[in-house]
Design an enzyme around this catalytic site. Structure first.
Site, PDB file in Angstrom:
ATOM      1  CD  GLU A  35     -56.827  17.372   2.032  1.00  0.00           C
ATOM      2  OE1 GLU A  35     -56.253  17.537   0.960  1.00  0.00           O
ATOM      3  OE2 GLU A  35     -57.549  18.236   2.568  1.00  0.00           O
ATOM      4  CE  LYS A  94     -61.707  22.565 -14.434  1.00  0.00           C
ATOM      5  NZ  LYS A  94     -62.613  21.461 -14.082  1.00  0.00           N
ATOM      6  CD  GLU A 117     -58.516  29.573   0.500  1.00  0.00           C
ATOM      7  OE1 GLU A 117     -58.003  28.841   1.373  1.00  0.00           O
ATOM      8  OE2 GLU A 117     -58.802  30.763   0.685  1.00  0.00           O
ATOM      9  CB  CYS A 159     -59.715  21.781   2.237  1.00  0.00           C
ATOM     10  SG  CYS A 159     -60.760  23.235   2.313  1.00  0.00           S
TER      11      CYS A 159
END
Lengths: 514, 303, 323
Positions: free
Chosen positions: A425, A220, A294, A328
Site C-alpha cells: 500500500e 484519539k 479497518e 485505504c
C-alpha cells in the site's frame, strides 16, 4: 478591470461565405487547428480562511471540559505550506486514566440511563450543528489535512453529518439491529483511534454508532490532524451532550497504544495501517475487549474491454487520485484488459493532464498536499522502488509548490504482480497499471494480495459484473463507480484489511452484545 | 434396528463349538481431504475411556499434518462456497441421515468417551444429529437474514451479503467430544467455509466416528478435515498459518491468549471461547456470524 | 467483447448497408449514465471568477447563435435580432458581436439584407424543422432555398423516427444529401450543423451513436436540440457530444464543432459549458468556429454579467433590448 482581455481581433469569428476556411478544410490541413482563443484559465478562487478561528493551543477534552494544554504539546502544521496551525496537548497515561474514568462514569451514571430516543436526539443535534458549521469545518479540515476544499466541502463534512443523522435514528431501534437478539446491550467504554486521511469523517464513523448503541467513547484523533476533532468537542458541548460521553484525547502513537491497552476499555475500534492493526490485535488477545479494525488495502480496479471508457477513466482517476490517494480503499492497482489497455492509458493520461494540483483552499483544486513529510517520504521511497524495479513512470507536467508536501499524480506502467508497488500500500497518488486477458485472470490477479478491502469493476455487461463481484474477495465492490461512501453502506475488509464493518446496520454489531 | 430385531434366528446352532470369531478392530486415523491417512509422523496417542480403560490408539497429528489439512481445506473452499446454498443444506441434512444410521455406534462412542449413561448418550447423539438438521436449514437463509439492501444517496443499487470467510481452524471443545464438536463444525461449513478441526484431545474417537459419517455423506473431501493428537502441538501452527482465515478457540483451554496473539499476525478472525457453553441450547446465529464477511456491492444505475 | 473499443481507423464514409453501419456504431464504447452525471456535477463545481469570468463571458457572446424560431416571426422581428447580433450592447461598443443569427428559411433573405457583409453569420434551420417529418425532396428544397437566400449555415434535423426504428442508413443518407444541398455555386458551401434532438433519443448511448453517425455523414457541427423538445441541451448530453468530437478527431483527423441549443439561459449555464469544453476537448474547441450556443435569452444575461464585472453593479433587464 484593466487586465481584462480584449475581444480577439476580427476577421470573422467563424467561417462564412467570406472566409475560405471551412472547418473541414482546416481539419484536413492540420489535425489540430490552432485555437483563436486559448485555454480557459481559471483565476484563483480561494475559499476564505476567515470562517475558522483557531486557538493558539488546545488541551484535551475530558468529562465535558477542555483541560489546560499542559507541558507536553505537539504542533500541527498546514501541510500545504508547513506553517504551524496550533499547539495540541499530548495525552499522558494519567490523562487517559481520567478520560477512561470519565467515560465509565458517564456510561454507568448517565448514558445507559438516557432513554434510547433521547440518545438519538443528541445525535440528531450533533448532525445539525455539523451542518451549521459545515464551511468552518471544511476549511479547517483542508488546512490541517491538505486535502482540497472541494472534497472537504462536498464529501468529508456532509458525510460526517449524514453519519450522525443515520445512526441517530438507530438509537431507539436497536431491537432490530441484530437478528435474533431482541434486547442487545452496549459494550461500555469504547477506545477509538482514527487516522489522518478523513479526520472528521472517521470520527463520525466511530462515534455515531458507538453512541447510538449506548456506549461512551474516548477517541484519539491522528497526530497530524487533531483540529476538527477538537472542534467536534466544542460541538458536543454546544449540543449539551452529558459530560464524559465523548472524550477526545490528542497525542501520537504512544498515546494510541496506551489507550488501546487501557484495562478500563471494553471495546477497541481502530482505523489505520495493517501494521498497527496487528499490534492492536495482539494487545487485546486474551482480554474481554471487542475489537474492530479497518486497515490497509491494495484495491484492484478492473476495466473490461466493454467498459464505458470515458466513465471508467473517471473512475480510475477518482479511485486513485481522490484525497491524494490517501484512501485505504483506493483503486491503486488498475487491471485493464489487454485489448484496450493502450486506449485506456491514453485517455487516462489526457485526463490526468487536466488535474489541478495546488492550494487546497482553491475551489478548483483537484489534488491537494500530502498530509505529512513522513508520508511524502514513504510515497517517494515506493515510487523510487517502482522505477528501480523497471516500472515506467509517468506524470503530467505539473508544477509543485516550493513549500509544503507535494507529490504529482503518477502512473506506473509495465508493472506485474511481482513488483513491490503492486503489492504494498503506497497511500499516495500513485497508480500501478497491470493488464489481464480473461475475466478469470482479472479475478485471480485482483485477489492475489493479502488485503481484501475494495475493488472496482467496469463493464457494460451486467452478468459479467455480477460474475466478477461474486468472485472478488473484497468487502466493498464498486461496479461502474468508485470511492463512493454512504452511512447506510457497510464498509470494511477481508483478511489483512481488518475485521468488522462500519456503516449501515452492520456497523452496530461492533458496539452491541447479543 | 427394527428389521434385525424381528428377524428369525439365522441358521441353527452348529453342532460343535467353533472357535469364537476374532473382532476386527478399527484403526482410528486422521480425516484430511476426504481420505483417512495416518499421521505422516507415524505417531499415535493412546486413548482411554472416561473410566480409564484403554480403547484404541488415535493418530497423533504433526504440524505437517496440520499444514496438509490447511491445503486440503483451501482447495475445497472455492467449490464448497460456490455450491448453491440449498445444496449445502441438502448435504448437511445428509450428514444427519448418515449419523442417524449409525446412532448405536455413536451412542457407544459417547458412553466410552464421556462415561455417561446410555440414556444420556442417546440424548447427546440425538441432539448432535438434530444440530445438523438445524444448520441444514440455515444455509439458504443466512443471506436473507443478515443481508441488507442499503438505501444510499445516489443513483446506485447497493446491497450487502454475507460471504464465508474461508478456511476456519476449529479447536473443538475438550469436554463435549460429539455434541460440542458438531456444534462448532456445522455452523462453520453451513456458512460455506471449510474447516480444520482439532478434535478433543482426551476423547478424539467420536470425532473419527463423525469423520466416517461425513465421508459417507455427500460432503466433498476437504470441507471438513479432522485432526487428532495434542492440541498444544497443532493449534499454534494453525493459529499462525497465513492461509487460515478464522480461528475458533472453543477447545483452546489455557492456550487461548497465546493462540489469539499468534492469529494477530495475519489478522485471522478469532472466536473466543465461552466460559461455560451449554451445547444443548439453541445456537441461533452466534456461531455463524463470526465466520462471515460482509461484501457490499455498489452498482451504478442508469439507462 | 469487441477487440477495440473505438472503431479505428474509422472510414469517413462507412460502406455497406444499414447492418454494417449499425455494427460500426454499436461498437462504440457505451456511456454510463451515473458516471456522466457525476462528471458533470464535478465540473459544475469549477469556479470561474474575475478575469477568467470576463474572458469567458466575451467568448460566450462570440459563440452565441442568436435565435428566433417562432411561428410569429416577422421581418421586423428578424431585423431587430440582426441589429442586436451586430451590436449586442449599444451602450458598450467593446462588446463583440455574436457568431450568427438563426432563423427559419423564409426569413433568411431578410437577415441577409440586414447583415450584409458583416462577420455575423446567417444560420437557417431547414429540413422541415423541427420534426423533420417531410419527404427528402421537401427537405432538400427547404435547404436549397435557405442557401440560395444567403444562409451561411444550415441547421438540419435528423430523422429521429428512422434512427429509433434502427434505420441508421436512412439517417446517414439524408445527412449526405443535405450536405450536398449546402453547396453554393458562387462560394463555399453552407456550414452544416446536424441537430440530433437528443431529448427524443433513447439513451446516452444513442447520443454517442447519433453523433458519430452525423460526423461520418459529413456534419461540420453536431447540435443537441431544436429547442422545441424538453429536455434540450443538458450538460450531460453536451459532455457526451464533446467526447464524441474529441474521439472522432483522434480517429479520423477531422475536427467537428458542437452546439448545445435550448435551455441555456444564464451566464452560469454558459460558463459551465465552457468549462466542459475546456476540460474535455481543450482549447482547440474554445472558439466560435468550434463551439456555439443556440440561445436567445442567454445573450442579455451575459451582457448583464459583463456589465456587473465592468462597473461593479448589477444592471436590471430593462437596460437591455428585449429583442
Amino acid at each position: 478591470m484593466s487586465d481584462r482581455p480584449r475581444p480577439t481581433p476580427r476577421p470573422a469569428p467563424h467561417p462564412g461565405p467570406d472566409s475560405p476556411s471551412t472547418p473541414a478544410a482546416t481539419a484536413t490541413a492540420t489535425a489540430r487547428p490552432a485555437s483563436a482563443s486559448g485555454a480557459l484559465v481559471y483565476a484563483p478562487a480561494p475559499e476564505s480562511r476567515a470562517v475558522v478561528s483557531l486557538r493558539p493551543a488546545y488541551g484535551l477534552f475530558i468529562d465535558g471540559e477542555f483541560t489546560e494544554p499542559g507541558e507536553q504539546t505537539m504542533t500541527t502544521v498546514n501541510p500545504a505550506d508547513e506553517e504551524a496551525l496550533a499547539e495540541v496537548a499530548t495525552a499522558t497515561e494519567a490523562d487517559l486514566d481520567r478520560a477512561v474514568a470519565a467515560a465509565r462514569r458517564a456510561f454507568d451514571g448517565v448514558w445507559s440511563r438516557t432513554s434510547p430516543s433521547e440518545r438519538g436526539k443528541y445525535l440528531y443535534r450533533i448532525s445539525r450543528i455539523i451542518q451549521d458549521r459545515a464551511r468552518e469545518l471544511a476549511v479547517l479540515e483542508s488546512l490541517d489535512n491538505g486535502k482540497p476544499i472541494k472534497e472537504t466541502r462536498d464529501v468529508d463534512i456532509p458525510l460526517a453529518a449524514a453519519h450522525f443523522f443515520y445512526y441517530a435514528g438507530w438509537a431507539d431501534k436497536l431491537p432490530f439491529a441484530l437478528p435474533g437478539v431482541p434486547a442487545p446491550r452496549p459494550l461500555g467504554v469504547a477506545a477509538q483511534v482514527i487516522p489522518w486521511n478523513f479526520p472528521l469523517l472517521m470520527l463520525a464513523w466511530k462515534i455515531a454508532p458507538a453512541l447510538a448503541a449506548g456506549n461512551t467513547v474516548v477517541l484519539k484523533p491522528a497526530e497530524t490532524t487533531p483540529l476538527t476533532a477538537l472542534v467536534f468537542a466544542e460541538i458536543c458541548q454546544e449540543a449539551g451532550l452529558p459530560p464524559g460521553v465523548v472524550n477526545i484525547v490528542t497525542g501520537a502513537g504512544a498515546t494510541g497504544r496506551a489507550l488501546v491497552a487501557h484495562p478500563g476499555v471494553d471495546k477497541v475500534a481502530f482505523t489505520g495501517s495493517t501494521g498497527v492493526g496487528r499490534e492492536i490485535a495482539r494487545t487485546v488477545a486474551g482480554t474481554r475487549k471487542r475489537v474492530t479494525l479497518e486497515l490497509g488495502g491494495k484495491g484492484a480496479n478492473i476495466v473490461y474491454a466493454d467498459a464505458a471508457l470515458d466513465q471508467a477513466v473517471e473512475g480510475i482517476v477518482t479511485g486513485i487520485f481522490f484525497n491524494q490517494g490517501h484512501v485505504c480503499c483506493a483503486g491503486s492497482r488498475l487491471l485493464v484488459q489487454e485489448s484496450v489497455a493502450e486506449e485506456v492509458l491514453h485517455r487516462l493520461k489526457e485526463r490526468m493532464a487536466r488535474l489541478r494540483l495546488g492550494d487546497p483552499l482553491d475551489k478548483n483544486t483537484d489534488i491537494g498536499a500530502v498530509n505529512s513529510s513522513a508520508q511524502l517520504a514513504r510515497i517517494q521511497d515506493l515510487a523510487r522502488t517502482g522505477r528501480e524495479e523497471g516500472g515506467e513512470e509517468w506524470s503530467p507536467s505539473c508544477e509543485l509548490p516550493s513549500r509544503g508536501y507535494w507529490f504529482a499524480p503518477t502512473v506506473f506502467t509495465g508493472i506485474t504482480q511481482a513488483h513491490r508497488i503492486a503489492r504494498e500500500e503506497i497511500f499516495g497518488p500513485v497508480l500501478s497499471v497491470l493488464t489481464f486477458r480473461t475475466p478469470q485472470e482479472a479475478v485471480e490477479k485482483a485477489n492475489n494480495t493479502p488485503y481484501g478491502l475494495s475493488a472496482g469493476i467496469w463493464s457494460e455487461k451486467g452478468s459479467r459484473v455480477l460474475w466478477t463481484a461474486d468472485r472478488l474477495r473484497a468487502g466493498v465492490i464498486w461496479a461502474n463507480t468508485f470511492n463512493k461512501f454512504d452511512p447506510a453502506s457497510p464498509f470494511g475488509g477481508y483478511r489483512e484489511s481488518g475485521y468488522g464493518r462500519e456503516g449501515g446496520r452492520h456497523g452496530l454489531e461492533a458496539y452491541l452484545n447479543g | 434396528m427394527a428389521d434385525t430385531a424381528t428377524a428369525p434366528d439365522p441358521a441353527p446352532a452348529s453342532p460343535g463349538p467353533e472357535p469364537r470369531r476374532l473382532a476386527v478392530r478399527k484403526t482410528y486415523k486422521l480425516y484430511v481431504g476426504g481420505a483417512f491417512p495416518r499421521s505422516e509422523s507415524g505417531r499415535s496417542i493412546p486413548v482411554n475411556s472416561a473410566e480409564g480403560a484403554h480403547l484404541a490408539h488415535a493418530a497423533r497429528a504433526s504440524r505437517k499434518d496440520a499444514r496438509d489439512a490447511v491445503v486440503a481445506a483451501r482447495a475445497a473452499f472455492g467449490p464448497w462456497a460456490a455450491r448453491t446454498a440449498q445444496l449445502r443444506g441438502q448435504i448437511l441434512y445428509r450428514i444427519a441421515e448418515m449419523m442417524e444410521g449409525r446412532h448405536a455406534h455413536f451412542v457407544q462412542e459417547t458412553v466410552d468417551a464421556q462415561g455417561v449413561s446410555e440414556a444420556t448418550a442417546q440424548d447427546i447423539v440425538s441432539a448432535a444429529i438434530d444440530r445438523w438438521v438445524y444448520y441444514a436449514g440455515w444455509t439458504d437463509k443466512i443471506a436473507q437474514v443478515l443481508g441488507t439492501s442499503n438505501p444510499v444517496s445516489g443513483p446506485f443499487e447497493n446491497s450487502s451479503a454475507p460471504q464465508p470467510t474461508g478456511v476456519v481452524a476449529v479447536l473443538a471443545p475438550q469436554d463435549s467430544p460429539l455434541l460440542g464438536l458438531v456444534s462448532v463444525v456445522a455452523p462453520v461449513i453451513a456458512a460455506g467455509n471449510t474447516a480444520i478441526v482439532v478434535a478433543s484431545e482426551r476423547a478424539p474417537l467420536p470425532a473419527i466416528a463423525l469423520a466416517e459419517a461425513l465421508a459417507t455423506s455427500d460432503l466433498p473431501g476437504g470441507v471438513v478435515n479432522i485432526l487428532t493428537g495434542r492440541t498444544a502441538e497443532i493449534a499454534p501452527t494453525l493459529a499462525a498459518h497465513a492461509d487460515v482465515n478464522a480461528l475458533d478457540l472453543s477447545g483452546a483451554g489455557d492456550l487461548a491468549t497465546e493462540l489469539e496473539s499468534a492469529a494477530a499476525a495475519t489478522l485471522t478472525r478469532v472466536l473466543r471461547r465461552e466460559p461455560s457453553p451449554d451445547w444443548h441450547a439453541l445456537p441461533g446465529l452466534a456461531r455463524i456470524t463470526p465466520f462471515l464477511e460482509t461484501k457490499t456491492v455498489w452498482q451504478a444505475v442508469g439507462r | 467483447m469487441p477487440d477495440t473499443a473505438t472503431p479505428a481507423p474509422a472510414p469517413l464514409s462507412p460502406a455497406g448497408g444499414n447492418a454494417a453501419l449499425r455494427a460500426l456504431l454499436d461498437g462504440l464504447p457505451g456511456v454510463d449514465e451515473a458516471g456522466v452525471h457525476a462528471r458533470v456535477a464535478d465540473l459544475a463545481t469549477r469556479s470561474v471568477k474575475t478575469t477568467a469570468k470576463a474572458h469567458a463571458i466575451d467568448l460566450a457572446i462570440r459563440m452565441v447563435d442568436l435565435t428566433t424560431l417562432e411561428g410569429a416571426d416577422t421581418p421586423g422581428k428578424v431585423r431587430a435580432l440582426c441589429a442586436k447580433a451586430l451590436l449586442p450592447d449599444p451602450a458598450d461598443r467593446t462588446v463583440p458581436p455574436v457568431a450568427a443569427v438563426c432563423v427559419y428559411p423564409d426569413l433568411v433573405p431578410v437577415a441577409a439584407r440586414a447583415l450584409g457583409s458583416t462577420p455575423v453569420g446567417i444560420a437557417s434551420v431547414a429540413t422541415s424543422f423541427p420534426a423533420g417529418r417531410a419527404p427528402l425532396e421537401a427537405k432538400l428544397l427547404d435547404t436549397r432555398y435557405a442557401v440560395a437566400g444567403g444562409a451561411t449555415e444550415i441547421d438540419m434535423v435528423i430523422d429521429r423516427g428512422a434512427f429509433l426504428a434502427g434505420d441508421h442508413r436512412k439517417v446517414y443518407d439524408e445527412i449526405v444529401a443535405v450536405k450536398e444541398a449546402c453547396a453554393r455555386p458562387d462560394g463555399p458551401p453552407a456550414h452544416l450543423k446536424v441537430i440530433l434532438e437528443t431529448g427524443e433519443l433513447a439513451s446516452y448511448d444513442d447520443v454517442r451513436r447519433a453523433s458519430w453517425l452525423a460526423m461520418y455523414a459529413g456534419a461540420d457541427f453536431i447540435k443537441t436540440s431544436t429547442g422545441k423538445v424538453a429536455p434540450a441541451a443538458t450538460p450531460a448530453v453536451t459532455l457526451i457530444m464533446l467526447q464524441a468530437v474529441r474521439d472522432f478527431r483522434a480517429a479520423t483527423g477531422r475536427q467537428v464543432g458542437v452546439k448545445p441549443a435550448g435551455g441555456i439561459r444564464t451566464t452560469k449555464d454558459a460558463l459551465r459549458n465552457l468549462v466542459m469544453v475546456n476540460e474535455t476537448v481543450g482549447p482547440d474547441w474554445l472558439d466560435p468556429r468550434w463551439f456555439r450556443f443556440g440561445a436567445s435569452s442567454l445573450l442579455n444575461d451575459l451582457l448583464m454579467q459583463r456589465a456587473k464585472l465592468t462597473t461593479g453593479t448589477y444592471p436590471g433587464p430593462d437596460y437591455y433590448s428585449a429583442d
